[in-house]
Design an enzyme around this catalytic site. Structure first.
Site, PDB file in Angstrom:
ATOM      1  CE  LYS A 116      -4.298   0.822   0.302  1.00 29.16           C
ATOM      2  NZ  LYS A 116      -5.678  -0.258  -0.100  1.00 29.16           N
TER       3      LYS A 116
HETATM    4  N1  GLU Z   1      -7.397  -0.004  -3.324  1.00 28.96           N
HETATM    5  C1  GLU Z   1      -7.967  -1.081  -3.584  1.00 28.96           C
HETATM    6  C2  GLU Z   1      -7.983  -1.950  -2.359  1.00 28.96           C
HETATM    7  O1  GLU Z   1      -7.953  -1.604  -1.081  1.00 28.96           O
HETATM    8  C3  GLU Z   1      -7.560  -1.862  -4.661  1.00 28.96           C
HETATM    9  C4  GLU Z   1      -6.213  -2.146  -4.793  1.00 28.96           C
HETATM   10  C5  GLU Z   1      -5.667  -2.813  -6.080  1.00 28.96           C
HETATM   11  O2  GLU Z   1      -6.567  -2.738  -7.035  1.00 28.96           O
HETATM   12  O3  GLU Z   1      -4.481  -3.026  -6.288  1.00 28.96           O
HETATM   13  O4  GLU Z   1      -8.311  -3.189  -2.274  1.00 28.96           O
END
Ligand code: GLU
Length: 426
Positions: A116
């Protein structure tokens, strides 16, 4: 094998998202009887990078922003996870969100690890030019971290398709070639996937219908409340309504909106596209955020942010099903209160996994250079979400635990088994 992995230490702070995640992890680790060293390995991020991002603002002044990228784990494959732009971004939150991505990908059998990113800034107060500069400088500073077979970002709170386009372009400029697979959630024109924008909300809808079926609830007789009206909340509300449910409550930063006859979600979406927020929406009565969560309803979809359902309000929630569109909307201390009250919680790592699942489809399409129809995307998403839901449901029943702990057990077991097969390089 030993089960002596418990760490001595202070009482865990329920509102620290990383500790909140770890409390669930500990329960699943106990069920799985994880070896101490494996436990330590799986809880610790493999890499944390913090960069400073100096930007010349539109007024000519230089301002400094802070950006993070945490790779929690990369045993299952390249790490994957969104980038968040918000004023309260901090390393603990990014660490928790990165770990959730590891479990989410493992749970869905998506061959990615978890990561993240975040930049501490208020995107609502920045101009497009400033946002573009922040994104490009953040990307340039993360050139050694990102990569289409290394670490692949995506949108999250405060970022969108345009942010991903700037990221892809900046990365590609540095690489001297177009690398569309370095990021997902891109606009269609530059290698995005059909259905990616709606994927998280669609996934929420699929697993919520699955839980409703288990309880014998019919969509036509089901009322729904959705907290948050961004990409996830608005699409979840729209799709639940399309299934025949009555959406009686919605909310965003401007507060809650209630209409017991049902809210016209298309009208609300239209209002937001013209006015940016739900402020002034006349299709419902105004209520507070806390009143919204405690409304009389069958299904509650928290799709805003972390720590919304806490030990303070968990006793007052009336829904039979909580389907977590957001990451971490329920604190660890609220879990037992909801369980004791017989409320079924579809945990975040399952409920909102539709986004990363279609991100995986997007990455596959980019790498092959052949793009799928919307129908194919949605069919494959549905198949994967349903299989994961069934797996979680059966695992929870087998160990007599909540769906949340069942989900952690499935996910952690998959990562631990993969680690065992790969072995430790040294
Ligand atoms: N931000 C989204 C999540 O928390 C998508 C992450 C992604 O598609 O890599 O799942």
């Amino acid at each position: 094998m030993t089960t002596e992995y418990k760490e001595p230490g202070p009482v865990l702070d329920q509102d620290n998202p990383f500790e909140s995640m770890m409390q669930r992890f500990d329960k699943a680790a106990e069920i799985l009887q994880l070896e101490k060293g494996v436990y330590e390995y799986l809880k610790t991020p493999v890499k944390q990078v913090t960069v400073s991002i100096p930007i010349q603002m539109d007024n000519g002044q230089v301002e400094l922003f802070e950006g993070h990228r945490v790779i929690h784990n990369d045993i299952l494959g390249p790490s994957k996870g969104g980038i968040r732009y918000a004023p309260d971004v901090n390393i603990d939150e990014v660490k928790a969100l990165a770990a959730w991505m590891t479990w989410k990908c493992a749970l869905l059998s998506v061959p990615f690890g978890g990561a993240k990113g975040g930049v501490k800034c208020d995107p609502t107060k920045l101009t497009q030019v400033e946002l573009e500069k922040i994104t490009r400088r953040y990307t340039a500073n993360m050139m050694d971290v990102f990569g289409d077979d290394k670490d692949i970002p995506a949108p999250d709170m405060g970022t969108n398709e345009q942010t991903m386009a700037w990221l892809m372009d900046t990365y590609s400029m540095h690489m001297r070639k177009t690398v569309s697979g370095v990021v997902t959630g891109k606009p269609l024109l530059i290698g995005g996937s059909l259905g990616r924008r709606e994927a998280t909300g669609r996934g929420v809808m699929i697993v919520t219908l699955g839980a409703m079926e288990k309880l014998g609830m019919k969509p036509k007789e089901t009322t729904v409340v959705v907290q948050g009206f961004g990409n996830v909340g608005s699409i979840s509300a729209q799709l639940m309504k399309m299934q025949g449910c009555k959406v009686v409550g919605i909310s965003d930063v401007t507060g809650g909106y209630f209409n017991k006859r049902g809210i016209d979600i298309e009208k609300a979406i239209d209002h937001v596209s013209k006015n940016k927020t739900l402020g002034g929406f006349d299709g419902a009565d105004k209520i507070t955020q806390s009143e919204l969560l405690e409304l009389e309803c069958d299904v509650l979809i928290p799709a805003a942010k972390e720590d919304q359902i806490t030990q303070k309000n968990a006793g007052k929630i009336k829904a039979k099903i909580i389907s977590e569109g957001a990451n971490g909307p329920t604190t660890a201390k609220a879990d037992p209160i909801l369980n004791d009250r017989g409320i079924i919680v579809i945990p975040d790592i399952l409920a909102n996994a539709g986004g990363v699942t279609v991100s995986y489809f997007e990455w596959v399409q980019d790498r092959v250079g052949y793009f799928w129809s919307l129908d194919r995307v949605n069919r494959r998403l549905e198949r994967m979400m349903k299989a994961s839901f069934d797996n979680v449901y059966e695992t929870a029943a087998k160990h007599k635990v909540s769906l949340r702990i069942g989900a952690y057990v499935v996910a952690i077991d998959r990562v631990a088994r993969t680690l065992k097969i790969r072995g430790i390089y040294a």
